[in-house]
Scaffold this active site. Structure first.
Site: not given
Length: 444
Positions: A82, A119, A160, A281, A283, A353
Site C-alpha cells: 500500500r 494521503h 484518514e 487504521n 494505533y 495501518e
C-alpha cells in the site's frame, strides 16, 4: 536477534488473507523539486511547524530508489504494498510515468499494488473548504485509473480524513495549519464527498476492490461520571462515527447532518457508494473526559480548553517512543464493536495501518507490538468479524509529519544521510511470520 515464534506461533489466518505493508508518497518519495508543491511543502516551510525543522524534500528518496525498495518488499514476502499516489506529482510532467514504473516493478516482483489516491498531500492551489475540490479529486482519480487500472486491482480512495480534518484544519497541528475548530466540519464533508465521487470514477474506469482507510480507536470515558461519559460519547461520534456512518450507513450521526454544507442528503447518496471493503487504521484507544480549564495534550497535540472534551493518559500500559499506549486488546474491542453496530452492512474489514515508533535495529518492542496486535486481530476474526487483510505501518522509517524525522515506524531503518536501508529485527520476524502463514515467502 529475532525472537523465536515456534514456541507460541500466531494462529493461522484463512487462505487468501492479504498481508502487506504501507507507506505514503510525501513521507518517503522526496524529489520535491520534480513535482508541484503541496500544502505540506507550504506548511513545513513555516518556522516552528515541524519539531526538528525538517522537510520531506528528500525524505527516503524513494522516487529515485524505488527499485531497491521493491526488492525489500519482494524479500519480505508480502502479498501487497500500500503506497500513495501524490496528486501534486501526477499534476507534474512525468509524474504518472513514475507510478507506471513503480507499478510495473511491483508486478514483476509478484507484489500486488494497492495505491491510496489521497494521503494528505493536497496540491497547494486547492482547499478542502471548497466543495469543488471533491470534483477535482474525482477528475484526478479518473486520470490515474485510466493509466494504471490495467495492473492495479486494489484501490484506496482516502487516508484518514478524520486526522486531516482535526489536525490540519481544526487544531492547526498539521498542514494546512488552520485552527478552525468546529468550523472545519465542511472539510470532513467534502473529503467524504470526494471519496464517493472517487468510487464512482473508479467504477466507471472498470476498477474493483475499492475501499477507504479510516482511522479508528475505542473511546473510553475517564470515569463513570456523567460529564466524562458525555464527553467520551461526543469524541467517539467525532472521530469514529462521523467518518464511518456516512460510508457504511449513508447517514450522519444524529445532529451532524445539520452542520454540514450543501445538499447533504443528496451528497450522502454519493458518499455511500458501495465499497468492497472497509479499511481501519488502528494505533491506540482514547481515554476521554470532560473539558479542563487549562486544556490538555495528547501525543504532542494541544487540545484547546474550549473543546467539549479532554484527552487523558491511559495509565499502567507500556508506551511507544511516540508516547502512545500499547493496548492490543482494544483492536479486538474496536472491530467487534463495529461488527455489532453495523451488522450485515459492514463490508469486509482490512487493517490498512497498524504499527509503532521505536528506535534501534534490534527492535524487540516492535516485534512484541506487532505480535500482540496480530493475535488481537485473529481474536476479532474468531468472534465473527470478516477480516481480510493486515498492513504494517510502515516499510521504511520516514518523514513523520509534524514530528519530522524523530519517530521511526519502519521495518527497515533508513540512514537519511546516506540513504542506506537496513532491515531491522522486526523485518526478519515479519518475514518468518509470513512463511509460517503459508504466504508467498514460503517459496523464497
Amino acid at each position: 536477534m529475532i525472537r523465536p515464534m515456534a514456541t507460541n506461533p500466531i494462529p493461522q489466518f484463512p487462505a487468501g488473507f492479504l498481508w502487506g505493508v504501507s507507506t505514503s508518497a510525501h513521507q518517503i518519495e522526496g524529489a520535491a523539486d520534480e513535482r508541484e508543491p503541496s500544502v505540506w511543502d507550504a506548511f513545513t516551510a513555516r518556522p516552528g511547524r515541524v519539531k526538528d525543522g525538517s522537510t520531506a524534500a528528500v525524505a527516503c528518496d524513494h522516487y529515485h530508489r524505488y527499485r531497491e525498495d521493491v526488492a525489500l518488499l519482494a524479500d519480505l514476502g508480502v502479498d501487497a504494498y500500500r503506497f500513495s499516489i501524490s496528486w501534486p506529482r501526477v499534476n507534474s510532467p512525468g509524474g504518472l510515468d513514475f507510478y507506471d514504473r513503480l507499478v510495473d516493478e511491483l508486478c514483476a516482483a509478484g507484489v500486488r499494488p494497492a495505491p491510496t489516491l489521497f494521503h494528505w498531500d493536497l496540491p497547494v492551489a486547492l482547499d478542502w473548504l471548497d466543495r469543488d475540490t471533491a470534483a477535482r479529486f474525482a477528475d484526478h482519480v479518473a486520470v490515474v485509473a485510466a493509466r494504471l487500472g490495467d495492473r492495479v486491482g486494489k484501490w484506496i480512495t482516502l487516508n484518514e480524513p478524520a486526522e486531516h480534518t482535526l489536525l490540519g484544519h481544526a487544531l492547526g497541528h498539521h498542514a494546512p495549519g488552520r485552527e478552525l475548530l468546529f468550523d472545519a466540519l465542511p472539510v470532513a464533508h467534502h473529503q467524504l464527498l470526494a471519496h464517493g465521487l472517487a468510487v464512482r470514477a473508479l467504477r466507471a474506469a472498470g476498477a474493483g476492490d475499492i475501499g477507504i482507510a479510516n482511522s479508528h480507536g475505542p473511546t473510553w470515558p475517564a470515569s463513570g461520571e456523567p460529564a466524562d461519559v458525555e464527553a467520551a460519547d461526543f469524541y467517539d461520534l467525532l472521530l469514529n462515527r462521523l467518518f464511518a456512518d456516512p460510508v457504511i450507513l449513508g447517514e450522519y450521526p444524529d445532529g451532524m447532518a445539520e452542520l454540514m454544507p450543501g445538499d447533504v442528503q443528496s451528497d450522502l447518496k454519493v458518499i455511500a457508494e458501495p465499497v468492497d471493503w472497509y479499511g481501519v487504521n488502528y494505533y491506540a484507544p482514547n481515554k476521554v473526559g470532560a473539558p479542563q480549564d487549562t486544556g490538555t495534550e495528547f501525543g504532542g497535540v494541544p487540545i484547546p480548553a474550549e473543546l467539549p472534551f479532554s484527552l487523558r493518559e491511559i495509565e499502567g500500559r507500556p508506551v511507544t517512543d511516540f508516547g502512545w499506549p500499547v493496548v492490543p486488546e482494544a483492536l479486538t474491542e474496536l472491530l467487534t464493536a463495529f461488527h455489532d453496530r453495523y451488522g450485515d452492512r459492514l463490508p469486509p474489514v482490512v487493517i490498512t495501518e497498524n504499527g509503532c515508533s521505536y528506535e534501534g535495529l534490534d527492535d524487540q518492542d516492535r516485534i512484541t507490538y506487532l505480535d500482540t496486535h496480530i493475535r488481537a486481530l485473529h481474536r476479532a476474526s474468531e468472534a465473527g468479524v470478516d477480516v481480510r487483510g493486515y498492513f504494517v505501518w510502515s516499510l521504511l522509517d520516514n518523514f513523520e509529519w509534524a514530528e519530522g524525522y524523530a519517530r521511526r515506524f519502519g521495518l527497515v531503518h533508513v540512514d537519511y544521510e546516506t540513504q542506506t536501508r537496513t532491515p531491522k529485527s522486526s523485518y526478519h520476524w515479519f518475514r518468518e511470520l509470513l512463511r509460517a502463514q503459508g504466504q508467498r515467502a514460503s517459496g523464497r
